[in-house]
Write an enzyme that holds these catalytic residues in place. Structure first.
Site, mmCIF file in Angstrom:
data_model
loop_
_atom_site.group_PDB
_atom_site.id
_atom_site.type_symbol
_atom_site.label_atom_id
_atom_site.label_comp_id
_atom_site.label_asym_id
_atom_site.label_seq_id
_atom_site.Cartn_x
_atom_site.Cartn_y
_atom_site.Cartn_z
ATOM 1 C CE LYS A 137 -3.548 2.272 2.790
ATOM 2 N NZ LYS A 137 -4.487 2.155 3.906
ATOM 3 C CD GLU B 296 9.256 -6.117 7.054
ATOM 4 O OE1 GLU B 296 9.017 -4.999 6.523
ATOM 5 O OE2 GLU B 296 9.102 -6.358 8.261
ATOM 6 N N GLY C 174 -4.922 -2.091 5.112
ATOM 7 C CA GLY C 174 -4.150 -3.239 4.624
ATOM 8 C C GLY C 174 -4.857 -4.564 4.864
ATOM 9 C CD GLU D 84 -2.133 -5.124 11.558
ATOM 10 O OE1 GLU D 84 -1.101 -5.807 11.638
ATOM 11 O OE2 GLU D 84 -2.580 -4.706 10.482
ATOM 12 C CG HIS E 155 -4.480 -36.400 15.557
ATOM 13 N ND1 HIS E 155 -4.546 -37.719 15.942
ATOM 14 C CD2 HIS E 155 -5.515 -36.207 14.698
ATOM 15 C CE1 HIS E 155 -5.558 -38.304 15.331
ATOM 16 N NE2 HIS E 155 -6.161 -37.408 14.566
ATOM 17 C CE LYS F 159 4.803 -1.271 8.137
ATOM 18 N NZ LYS F 159 3.913 -0.744 7.113
HETATM 19 C C1 G6Q Z 1 -2.602 -3.845 7.835
HETATM 20 C C2 G6Q Z 1 -1.389 -3.198 8.305
HETATM 21 C C3 G6Q Z 1 -0.124 -3.906 7.917
HETATM 22 C C4 G6Q Z 1 0.290 -3.675 6.468
HETATM 23 C C5 G6Q Z 1 1.718 -4.158 6.250
HETATM 24 C C6 G6Q Z 1 2.179 -3.937 4.834
HETATM 25 O O1 G6Q Z 1 -3.718 -3.453 8.057
HETATM 26 O O2 G6Q Z 1 -1.373 -1.878 7.937
HETATM 27 O O3 G6Q Z 1 -0.163 -5.289 8.134
HETATM 28 O O4 G6Q Z 1 -0.581 -4.320 5.601
HETATM 29 O O5 G6Q Z 1 2.547 -3.505 7.165
HETATM 30 O O6 G6Q Z 1 2.111 -2.598 4.506
HETATM 31 P P1 G6Q Z 1 2.256 -2.136 3.010
HETATM 32 O O7 G6Q Z 1 1.139 -2.714 2.230
HETATM 33 O O8 G6Q Z 1 2.218 -0.635 3.041
HETATM 34 O O9 G6Q Z 1 3.575 -2.655 2.515
#
Ligand code: G6Q
Length: 547
Positions: free
Chosen positions: A209, A215, A271, A357, A388, A508
């Protein structure tokens, strides 16, 4: 507003002061209990009769929902009001599955309002054209090979939804296209996922997003280097092998992906609520645009149910209030989701993010501390594997663990004998959790007296059983929307902002501070505590020993 201060909550507690009969007794006393406590929502049949509630409890719980303003807050969400107050944003994942002729007005930065549905459908149309081209082989790699593998690079909300749904709808996948998912910064993840792939037939979907997530950007850089390695460093290959999904065109371009190959979405899509946006492009490539439309239609069907069903028959509301009952009255700390469908092996992981979250919050919307518990610890594994492993604790442990069990009448495979056994296990487990086994029953089975205490199952352990005819794209969409709205309602009750995630943002920022200290010039690490300094120094020493 603190829901525990409402008269409705006091009335609920007053009624709960008299302990309820056990589930054994409740079922024995009322042959109509299952029928009275089973509801339908779209294609889902939801039986909550094995929860430790009676009709009066439900009436009080619904009164609490009403007193908490669930309806007005629901309407505000659907109407595009900026209910994500700490980020000043609307929350409109529901607009992503709205029909083409719907009107959903959202204010832009200048305050001017416009209908977002046309742009939602314009993006879906672009996605469909692209997905069809990849599926048909019309979209080729740099050397003319068709795409055989799609590697989705993203994390959190940009990974869990597509990864879960790809597995969930594996039976509906394109037979010649495999999808893989890379999320972890751990190089083992991308290393394993690139293994055996041919750059000429691999497409990377970089999903982020913000397009700032370390990462994802690190994995995307590694993927690009791997790709260029396969094409002798020819940069012109990138355009045929990389597409991006993001709200941030500037960062996508800066990374080196042509924005013509970018699918956008909007800041009003959180997200963890983004599987139905362009973040779903990998899923759409796998199941096709029509399958994806069915998936969205399933979500929409639950949206309609949530909007229009009276609260007492509103399944997301009922599930939410049962969760509030189990957490805030009965003292449950966790909630297990146990799908009897191997395809849903990542469903609990997906719900962990959605729920924890969203409602893992310690302050109300106005910033004051909450006084009771908010979101539970969500966990689970598919049955029968869990049986199990951890079901022992569910049956005989000291903790109360409410569970949702999910099953289907028809499998997406041809091994009918497996499916009957699977489903028998599902039904037997919910029965055993509810009714257990008494000492008298164990004795009657011939157990020696010393064994009897070990063979007793107290029962009275709450579960909800959610079933549907078959796990289809539509039904998966329904399940996801069901839980989205459940989480929303609980956020209303606990009066928290379910749509921010400052805890994620913290992570982050923290790692960025330590990264240069691991390999840079020796520094005085006085800004850390003694434990962290020792760990950093240990790591630095280890690097020197091996170089
Ligand atoms: C979700 C959070 C978080 C996010 C990730 C990835 O609601 O905001 O899990 O989706 O940190 O973020 P980006 O899509 O910005 O890379």
């Amino acid at each position: 507003m603190d829901f525990t201060a409402t008269p409705a909550w006091s009335a609920l507690l007053a009624s709960a002061a008299t302990p309820l009969p056990s589930l054994r007794e409740l079922f024995a006393a009322d042959p109509g209990r299952a029928a009275a406590m089973t509801l339908g929502a779209a294609d889902l049949r939801v039986d909550f009769s094995k929860q430790r509630v009676v009709a009066e409890t439900m009436q009080h719980l619904i009164a609490v929902a009403e007193a908490s303003g669930v309806q007005s807050r629901r309407d505000a969400m659907f109407a595009g009001e900026p209910i994500n107050t700490t980020e000043g944003r609307a929350v409109l994942h529901t607009a992503l599955r709205a029909p083409r002729d719907a009107v959903v007005m959202v204010a832009d930065e200048s305050g001017a309002r416009h209908n977002v549905v046309p742009e939602v459908h314009a993006t879906l149309d672009r996605m469909a054209v692209f997905a069809d081209r990849v599926r048909s082989g019309a979209w080729t790699g740099h050397t003319g090979s068709r795409i055989r593998t799609v590697v989705n690079i993203g994390i959190g909300g940009s990974d869990l939804g597509p990864a879960m749904a790809y597995k969930g709808l594996f039976a509906y996948r394109h037979p010649d296209i495999e999808c893989r998912f890379v999320s972890n910064i751990d190089g083992a993840d991308i290393g394993q996922n690139l293994s055996g792939l041919d750059p000429a037939s691999t497409l990377f979907v970089v999903s982020s997003k913000t397009f700032t997530t370390i990462e994802t950007l690190t994995n995307a850089e590694t993927a690009r280097a791997w790709l260029l390695g396969g094409f002798g460093g020819d940069e012109s290959a990138v355009a045929r092998h990389f597409v991006a999904v993001s709200t941030n065109a500037e960062k996508v371009a800066a990374f080196g992906i042509d924005t013509a190959n970018m699918f956008g979405f909007w800041d009003w899509v959180g997200g963890r609520y983004s599987i139905d946006s362009a973040i779903g492009i990998t899923l759409m490539i796998s199941i096709g645009p029509e399958g994806f439309r069915e998936f969205l239609d399933g979500m929409r069907a639950i949206d309609e149910h949530f909007l229009h069903a009276p609260l007492a028959q509103n399944v997301p509301v009922i599930l939410a209030m049962l969760g509030v009952w189990n957490s805030n009255v009965m003292g449950a700390q966790s909630h297990a989701v146990l799908p009897y469908a191997h395809e849903l092996s990542r469903f609990a992981a997906y719900l962990q993010q959605l729920d924890m979250e969203s409602n893992g919050k310690g302050v109300h919307r106005d910033g004051t501390p909450v006084t009771g518990d908010t979101g539970p610890i969500v966990w689970g594994e598919p049955g029968t594997n869990g049986q199990h492993a951890f079901y022992q604790l569910l049956h005989q442990g000291t903790r109360l663990v409410p569970v949702d069990m999910i099953g289907f009448a028809h499998p997406n495979h041809s091994h009918r004998n497996h499916h009957d056994l699977l489903t028998a296990n599902l039904f037997a487990q919910s029965e055993a959790l509810a009714f257990g086994k008494t000492a008298a029953e164990a004795t009657a089975e011939g157990m020696p007296a010393t064994q009897v205490p070990h063979r007793v199952f107290t029962g009275n352990r709450p579960s909800t059983t959610i079933v549907a005819a078959r796990l289809t794209p539509r039904v998966l969409g329904e399940l996801i929307a069901l839980y989205e709205h459940k989480v929303f309602v609980q956020g209303c009750i606990w009066d928290v902002n379910s749509f921010d995630q400052w805890g994620v943002e913290l992570g982050k920022a923290l790692a960025n501070r330590i990264t240069p200290e691991l390999s840079g010039p020796s520094t005085h690490l006085t800004t850390h505590d003694s434990s962290t300094i020792a760990l950093i120094n240990w790591y630095r020493d280890q690097q020197q020993e091996t170089t």
